[in-house]
Design a protein around this motif. Structure first.
Motif, PDB file in Angstrom:
ATOM      1  N   UNK A 213     -56.724  38.947  68.284  1.00  0.00           N
ATOM      2  CA  UNK A 213     -57.811  39.097  69.256  1.00  0.00           C
ATOM      3  C   UNK A 213     -57.832  37.877  70.163  1.00  0.00           C
ATOM      4  N   UNK A 214     -58.503  38.015  71.276  1.00  0.00           N
ATOM      5  CA  UNK A 214     -58.671  36.865  72.174  1.00  0.00           C
ATOM      6  C   UNK A 214     -60.086  36.910  72.730  1.00  0.00           C
ATOM      7  N   UNK A 394     -60.016  26.804  69.698  1.00  0.00           N
ATOM      8  CA  UNK A 394     -59.584  26.809  68.289  1.00  0.00           C
ATOM      9  C   UNK A 394     -59.673  28.236  67.739  1.00  0.00           C
ATOM     10  N   UNK A 395     -60.765  28.913  68.058  1.00  0.00           N
ATOM     11  CA  UNK A 395     -60.932  30.297  67.596  1.00  0.00           C
ATOM     12  C   UNK A 395     -59.786  31.142  68.131  1.00  0.00           C
ATOM     13  N   UNK A 396     -59.500  30.970  69.402  1.00  0.00           N
ATOM     14  CA  UNK A 396     -58.425  31.771  70.000  1.00  0.00           C
ATOM     15  C   UNK A 396     -57.084  31.487  69.346  1.00  0.00           C
ATOM     16  N   UNK A 397     -56.810  30.209  69.087  1.00  0.00           N
ATOM     17  CA  UNK A 397     -55.490  29.971  68.485  1.00  0.00           C
ATOM     18  C   UNK A 397     -55.453  30.483  67.052  1.00  0.00           C
ATOM     19  N   UNK A 398     -56.629  30.642  66.455  1.00  0.00           N
ATOM     20  CA  UNK A 398     -56.640  31.154  65.082  1.00  0.00           C
ATOM     21  C   UNK A 398     -56.536  32.678  65.027  1.00  0.00           C
ATOM     22  N   UNK A 399     -57.006  33.362  66.066  1.00  0.00           N
ATOM     23  CA  UNK A 399     -57.033  34.834  65.991  1.00  0.00           C
ATOM     24  C   UNK A 399     -56.059  35.519  66.942  1.00  0.00           C
ATOM     25  N   UNK A 400     -55.504  34.755  67.871  1.00  0.00           N
ATOM     26  CA  UNK A 400     -54.671  35.397  68.889  1.00  0.00           C
ATOM     27  C   UNK A 400     -53.295  35.762  68.324  1.00  0.00           C
TER      28      UNK A 400
END
Ligand SMILES: Nc1ncnc2c1ncn2[C@@H]1O[C@H](COP(=O)(O)OP(=O)(O)OP(=O)(O)O)[C@@H](O)[C@H]1O
Length: 729
Positions: A213-214, A394-400
């Motif tokens: 996800x992003x 950080x969230x993006x790099x964790x879920x992307x």
């Protein structure tokens, strides 16, 4: 045989008879109790009043979802409804052959959207636009939809894959508590109000499994860090750390129990959202380890202490304002927590550095008390906004997911709802502007384009009038002159301008615009915009300054001196490129204001939406007190009126809710080439042909199929183009 009653085709014989009975009863006598009407297109006649009565009857019976043609209306229950979002129910909607035949639910929208991706209905990418005023239930709905996709789009394959999928899904879900802790706050309208906009893209692979996800965020209301309206609160995270820190952490973060903080109003109010443990757990799952978390909370504690620093006027103008005696300790504690030299921290607030002349000579000038306060607030906003952006990255790099691992996405849009407070400023102007743009997207996509297409296609169609919000958008953003352009111009001219002057300028330059009003009773300079959702009075005081959002260079330079690992990362000493804040702090600042940045990000968002198939969920707030079992007609009526629901129902009832391109249709329904027209019905109905040798694309359908399909059920099909109607069961 009767093929259709009131838009319903019939299934098996027994099922068909039962359904026919119900449909006939409904069609002939309207005897069905209002609360049993799942679709507002069946209300007879469709008026604001009947729609309102139907929704109220359903609300009284604890039925919160109702179809309104292409839209789903979601009434906020304001209470826990057992089983309404249970995983078993998600599976039921997911497994149903025809989910649209089940009770209306956000899971129907979720499933339909998901199936569109599966069946490659173009455009393949989908979006769900969740709208409604503040507190209507948008964030709740988006959260439930994310949970739905985490269940239905989970990978069912090998154990290893399953684990990976679970990790991704769990991480995606964990992004919610983190973003809400840092980006939501209690306002007069909603105790968990999103103070930023969010578009989350759920990425699916060819097998329709969620691979990542992003998140894209929009305009965080950072002013809230240093300024909260009365009866409102700061961002939840500040309360969480103050209430949930352990004894040890309290010592480390200098947060002894009972300390009063100016930037922590209403600490006694206790909310469900104050759960520190949930935030920490979610951060951990997203890969933010405990030392980094502690670092973040220490910096936030530093901001709280900074807010307790107060200045007194200096008797001598040539000397800087002094810190109030009893708040000197706050400067020390704040400097300690932010790992900044105390003297530098203080001077960055007290003294302005001016560079002038060819040689860029440096002059220093003491700031007035008001300027000291502004610089203190600016420092806090600067740190908080960078921290928020970093968290999102950080969230993006964790879920992307890797771009090669996904082929389509479902976008969930949850932006702050329409707002009107006793005092409205630039934040509300931007929020309401975003809502106008989304309303226009709906109007353009559904109410206008759809009807225009029917006309072009030669369908018999009497035009349904609708409320177009273009005039309001022209007032807000139109060219060459609009409210945004005037506020931007004030920033560009960089001249002293008072709140009263701005009001006069707006009133005189835009005089006669239909959506511009003026509240003559107001003593404070302001102007009124008549939005699609109602009039809002905006105060002009501070508008230009907020739009400029200047950051004195001394503040960034100060933060670059910090020894704190988090601040060192957020404010690198030699940044590769200067940020907007740094640029705006320089004398020759480019005219990129808050409004222009926001406008550009909105345009981008609308472009993304434009390239997806949109689905709409309209959240309605039954009462402004957030009470269960209370349906205030007047308040609901205003919301129904504002979003043009009755017009939507009219168009949906008479129109064609599903649109499929010819090519996609042929792909999906190849089977139908084996069907031959049944000429006897006079309707152009079709019956299965025994054999067909007609190649795809030249069969009996192909010449007459339109891109308009009135309804495609999983067991039957009904098509119409102009005067031709084809029904297949
Ligand atoms: N389906 C639901 N079931 C139970 N309670 C709900 C539901 N939807 C919303 N609520 C309640 O209403 C409150 C407000 O909802 P939510 O935060 O989703 O509003 P919002 O439209 O996102 O508002 P804002 O624009 O201010 O962010 C929630 O905190 C919750 O208490």
């Amino acid at each position: 045989m009767l093929q259709q009653v009131n838009g319903h085709s019939l299934g098996s014989d027994a099922e068909g008879r039962a359904s026919l009975k119900g449909d006939l009863r409904e069609f002939l006598g309207g005897e069905i109790p209002l609360h049993q009407l799942d679709d507002l297109t069946k209300v007879n006649p469709v008026t604001l009043e009947t729609v309102l009565r139907c929704l109220q009857a359903r609300y009284t019976e604890d039925i919160f979802y109702t179809n309104a043609g292409c839209t789903l209306v979601a009434l906020n229950p304001f209470k826990h409804v057992p089983q309404l979002y249970a995983p078993e129910l998600m599976q039921e909607y997911h497994a149903a052959p025809q989910p649209q035949k089940l009770k209306p639910h956000i899971f129907t929208v979720g499933e339909q959207t998901y199936r569109n991706v599966k069946s490659l209905i173009e455009p393949v990418n989908q979006s769900i636009v969740v709208s409604g005023e503040s507190g209507a239930g948008k964030t709740w709905t988006s959260r439930c939809l994310m949970k739905f996709y985490a269940v239905v789009a989970a990978s069912p394959t090998s154990c290893e894959n399953h684990k990976i999928a679970e990790r991704i899904e769990q991480r995606i879900l964990n992004s919610n508590p983190v973003m809400e802790a840092f980006g939501n706050a209690c306002t007069l309208r909603n105790s968990n109000s999103s103070r930023f906009g969010k578009f989350i893209q759920l990425q699916l692979n060819r097998a329709q499994q969620m691979t990542g996800a992003a998140v894209q965020t929009y305009l965080l209301e950072k002013t809230r860090v240093a300024c909260q309206a009365s009866s409102e609160r700061n961002f939840h995270i500040f309360y969480q750390i103050c209430k949930g820190a352990t004894e040890d952490e309290r010592l480390q973060w200098h947060l002894p129990e009972g300390t009063a903080f100016s930037w922590l109003p209403n600490p006694e109010s206790s909310l469900e959202e104050d759960c520190f443990e949930v935030t920490r757990e979610a951060m951990l799952h997203l890969g933010i380890d405990t030392p980094t978390q502690n670092n973040i909370f220490k910096v936030l504690a530093g901001l709280l202490h900074l807010g307790n620093v107060h200045f007194v006027d200096s008797e001598d103008e040539a000397l800087p304002c002094q810190v109030m005696d009893d708040t000197k300790v706050s400067v020390r504690t704040s400097a300690l927590l932010l790992q900044l030299p105390e003297k530098m921290l203080l001077e960055s607030m007290q003294i302005r550095t001016i560079k002038a002349g060819r040689q860029q000579q440096v002059f220093q000038k003491p700031c007035s008390r008001a300027e000291c306060d502004t610089r203190r607030d600016c420092l806090a906003k600067l740190i908080y906004a960078r921290l928020f952006d970093w968290l999102v990255s950080v969230i993006n790099s964790s879920i992307c997911a890797d771009s090669k691992s996904w082929t389509a996405f479902i976008g969930l849009l949850d932006v702050y709802g329409f707002e009107s407070f006793p005092k409205n400023s630039l934040e509300q102007l931007c929020i309401n502007y975003a809502n106008e743009k989304l309303q226009q997207h709906f109007v353009a996509h559904y109410l206008r384009a759809q009807q225009e297409e029917y006309e072009v296609e030669g369908l018999e169609w009497s035009f349904v009038n609708y409320q177009d919000n273009q005039t309001c958008l022209d007032l807000l953003e139109g060219s060459p002159i609009s409210i945004c352009s005037l506020i931007n111009e004030e920033c560009r001219l960089n001249r002293p301008s008072s709140a009263a002057q701005l009001q006069t300028r707006i009133e005189s330059t835009l005089a006669g615009r239909p959506c511009l009003g003026h509240n003559k009773l107001s003593r404070e300079p302001s102007f009124v915009v008549v939005h699609f959702a109602g009039p809002v009075r905006y105060h002009t005081a501070g508008l230009v300054e907020k739009n400029k959002d200047p950051v004195p260079p001394e503040l960034t330079e100060l933060l670059q001196q910090s020894q704190d690992p988090l601040l060192t990362m957020l404010f690198p000493a030699n940044p590769e490129e200067k940020t907007q804040e740094e640029l705006s702090g320089q004398s020759r600042a480019p005219a990129l204001t808050v409004v222009s940045k926001f406008k550009a990000s909105l345009e981008q968002l609308l472009q993304v939406l434009h390239n997806t198939t949109p689905h709409y969920i309209r959240c309605i707030k039954p009462n402004s007190q957030s009470q269960p079992q209370s349906f205030l007609q007047e308040e609901v009526l205003n919301q129904l009126e504002a979003c043009g629901l009755v017009e939507t129902i009219h168009i949906s009832a008479a129109g064609f809710p599903i649109r499929v391109s010819h090519q996609n249709f042929m792909e999906r329904y190849k089977l139908l080439r084996r069907l031959r027209p049944r000429t006897s019905s006079g309707l152009g109905g079709l019956e299965p042909a025994k054999e067909s040798s007609a190649p795809l694309g030249t069969g009996p359908f192909c010449g007459c199929l339109s891109s308009l399909v009135s309804s495609i059920c999983f067991g039957g099909l009904c098509l119409q183009r102009g005067t031709r109607q084809l029904t297949v069961v």
